[in-house]
Design an enzyme around this catalytic site. Structure first.
Site, PDB file in Angstrom:
ATOM      1  CG  ASN A   9      71.109  78.254  49.120  1.00 13.93           C
ATOM      2  OD1 ASN A   9      71.328  79.160  48.309  1.00 13.93           O
ATOM      3  ND2 ASN A   9      69.956  78.134  49.760  1.00 13.93           N
ATOM      4  CE  LYS A  11      70.332  80.042  52.916  1.00 10.94           C
ATOM      5  NZ  LYS A  11      69.655  79.941  54.194  1.00 10.94           N
ATOM      6  CG  HIS A  94      65.775  77.714  50.261  1.00  8.38           C
ATOM      7  ND1 HIS A  94      65.449  78.569  51.284  1.00  8.38           N
ATOM      8  CD2 HIS A  94      66.875  77.044  50.667  1.00  8.38           C
ATOM      9  CE1 HIS A  94      66.325  78.421  52.265  1.00  8.38           C
ATOM     10  NE2 HIS A  94      67.200  77.496  51.924  1.00  8.38           N
ATOM     11  CD  GLU A  96      66.531  81.463  53.070  1.00 10.09           C
ATOM     12  OE1 GLU A  96      67.162  81.654  52.019  1.00 10.09           O
ATOM     13  OE2 GLU A  96      67.072  81.037  54.112  1.00 10.09           O
ATOM     14  CD  GLU A 166      67.763  73.656  53.248  1.00  6.36           C
ATOM     15  OE1 GLU A 166      68.993  73.690  53.361  1.00  6.36           O
ATOM     16  OE2 GLU A 166      67.104  74.601  52.767  1.00  6.36           O
ATOM     17  N   GLY A 172      69.858  78.920  59.442  1.00 11.04           N
ATOM     18  CA  GLY A 172      70.481  80.181  59.839  1.00 11.04           C
ATOM     19  C   GLY A 172      70.349  80.495  61.318  1.00 11.04           C
ATOM     20  CB  SER A 212      72.512  75.255  61.718  1.00 14.44           C
ATOM     21  OG  SER A 212      71.721  76.426  61.769  1.00 14.44           O
TER      22      SER A 212
HETATM   23  P1  13P Z   1      72.282  77.528  57.000  1.00 12.08           P
HETATM   24  O1  13P Z   1      73.282  76.446  56.728  1.00 12.08           O
HETATM   25  O2  13P Z   1      72.874  78.905  56.982  1.00 12.08           O
HETATM   26  O3  13P Z   1      71.448  77.237  58.198  1.00 12.08           O
HETATM   27  O4  13P Z   1      71.268  77.517  55.738  1.00 12.08           O
HETATM   28  C1  13P Z   1      70.705  76.331  55.361  1.00 12.08           C
HETATM   29  C2  13P Z   1      70.010  76.544  54.079  1.00 12.08           C
HETATM   30  O5  13P Z   1      68.992  77.204  54.011  1.00 12.08           O
HETATM   31  C3  13P Z   1      70.601  75.947  52.880  1.00 12.08           C
HETATM   32  O6  13P Z   1      69.721  76.002  51.804  1.00 12.08           O
END
Ligand code: 13P
Length: 249
Positions: A9, A11, A94, A96, A166, A172, A212
């Site tokens: 992803n 982002k 997601h 976010e 997640e 992150g 992560s």
């Molecule tokens: P990270 O792997 O950067 O923690 O992000 C995970 C994520 O949100 C994937 O959609």
């Protein structure tokens, strides 16, 4: 036996020209024919990334999609826009998007149904906050997210869905869930699917872990009985993604 699915992803990273560079760089590194490999990229990167990925095992997916067919929804991307260029996967809900763009379990459900209507596989995200984990309501919360996401989705459709677990506190942060924590929730998700549908549907649906994921944590995570791959943020923008995709080599 479920086939693993490992998705990046991106982002809000990578301009279209950077996207082409990254796909070209990662193409030889992610050539593992034993797993499904998906790069979910910003909408404007989809077409150039697809061009760059031609002839490889990389599927280009989207990070979001609207739940209406077309119309006065300034700034949104429709399902037909995605299918027209050959997109087969879309990330839905997601954390976010839920946090910054007011997406709810209800809009997630609408998007999931719309994706299936267009033959796009939704990668449906769920996950608890740190407060919820500390309050001991993780499983209850995830079950609620899953039950609403799958309202009015048929078993035939659900079998093709991908769920990404997640935990928000692991995204992150470099703080990966322990293998036991990740497996426990992924198992609970599969049991919830079995309750909504039946054992056959639960056996077929693929459940990813995200948060992560790194080259070092991937092999143990993906070896868990209910974890069928990963949704990878930060590490999907680096050569590390090659090691994650080749976790079994
Ligand atoms: P990270 O792997 O950067 O923690 O992000 C995970 C994520 O949100 C994937 O959609």
């Amino acid at each position: 036996m479920r086939r693993k699915i490992i998705a990046g992803n991106w982002k809000m990273n990578m301009t279209p020209s950077e996207a082409v560079q990254l796909v070209n760089e990662l193409k030889p590194l992610v050539a593992n024919e034993e797993v499904d490999v998906v790069f979910c990229v910003p909408a404007i990167d989809i077409i150039p990334a697809m061009e760059a990925a031609k002839g490889s095992n990389i599927n280009i997916g989207a990070e979001n999609m609207y739940f209406e067919d077309k119309g006065a929804f300034t700034g949104e991307i429709s399902p037909a826009m995605l299918t027209d260029v050959g997109v087969k996967y879309v990330v839905i809900g997601h954390s976010e998007r839920r946090e910054y763009f007011a997406e709810t379990d209800e809009t997630v459900n609408k998007k999931v149904k719309k994706a299936f209507e267009y033959g796009i596989t939704p990668i449906i995200c769920c996950g608890e906050s740190l407060a919820q984990r500390e309050q001991g309501v993780t499983i209850d919360f995830i079950r609620q997210q899953i039950k609403i996401a799958f309202l009015d989705v048929t078993a035939e459709q659900a079998k093709k869905a991908v769920i990404a677990y997640e935990p928000i506190w692991a995204i992150g942060t470099g703080k990966v869930a322990t293998t036991e924590q990740a497996q426990e929730v992924c198992k609970a998700i599969r049991e919830c699917i079995a309750e909504i549908y039946d054992d056959a549907t639960a056996e077929e649906i693929r459940i990813q872990y995200g948060g992560s994921v790194s080259a070092s944590s991937a092999p143990e995570l993906f070896a868990q009985p209910d974890i069928d791959g990963g949704l990878v943020g930060g590490a999907s923008l680096k050569p590390d993604f090659g090691s994650i995709v080749n976790y079994n080599k």
